[in-house]
Design an enzyme around this catalytic site. Sequence first.
Site: not given
Length: 290
Positions: A102, A100, A104
């Site tokens: 990311d 993953e 955020e």
Amino acid sequence: MVGMGWFMCMMMMVCVVSCGEAAPGAKFEELYRSSWAMDHCVNDGEVTKLKLDNSSGAGFESRSKYLFGKVSIQIKLVEGDSAGTVTAFYMSSEGSNHNEFDFEFLGNTTGEPYIVQTNVYVNGVGNREQRLNLWFDPTTEFHTYSILWSKRSVVFMVDETPIRVHKNLEDKGIPFAKDQAMGVYSSIWNADDWATQGGLVKTDWSHAPFIASYKDFKIDACEVPTTADLSKCSGEEQRFWWDEPTVSELSLHQNHQLIWVRANHMIYDYCFDAARFPVTPLECQHHRHL
Ligand SMILES: *[C@@H]1O[C@H](CO)[C@@H](O)[C@H](O)[C@H]1NC(C)=O
Ligand SMILES: *[C@@H]1O[C@H](CO)[C@@H](O)[C@H](O)[C@H]1NC(C)=O
């Protein structure tokens, strides 16, 4: 399929449809679809909006899976009071050993800065957070957030400025994300247990709905026919534009940009968190200034 929502929108000349329906000419539907809370995902042609209120957050996902390439999106984050909310833009594979990458975006009270947290999971293990503030207000205009993924590295970019490079250090025995196809995702949800000032500031629901807006959806990546057949994208003989050293390695100018970002905007780097990691994570030991 043209649904009732589109018909209504034509009749009323107010073209707002849910993300499950096709608005002609909009790129969103070609690449993405609503993944949860379809009624909290709205398309007005050019711009797609995800809405968080006291009943639900929302998300969308790519229709296809990819192995290597560049994914970009323009986002205008929640305006005003966004404390307690998190908006994410990320790539992920499936399963417990997933990879993953990311972005955020941790909201804040009106006028206080967002935090951008990036993280990288390899074979199900994350804990590689970095945090930075931005050099602009991400709630007043659209800005481009990109992930450039090649066999050599994962580069996170904001308006084409690199903010993080996660290198392939397999030659040092460190696993790298390169053999699982990934989807592309975005979502907004309530995370007031940790997001703003470590969870001290809670979501003020009287300011709902919290809306993140998206446009200019771009995926220039190798689409896999099925997640079991990656040969089209990963064979040794395959060369794509992102494999060129001029792309997969930072230029001198980009290196300077990254150094500037780290010097002026970085607020946390797991590589330097001795309280959390008494033994410096192996990849950090090899990442000189990264
Ligand atoms: C959610 O918000 C709506 C509109 O502001 C309000 O009427 C409703 O009471 C709220 N529901 C809950 C469970 O707080
Ligand atoms: C919110 O604002 C406060 C005060 O400026 C700051 O300490 C914090 O890092 C900001 N961001 C988040 C997500 O808490």
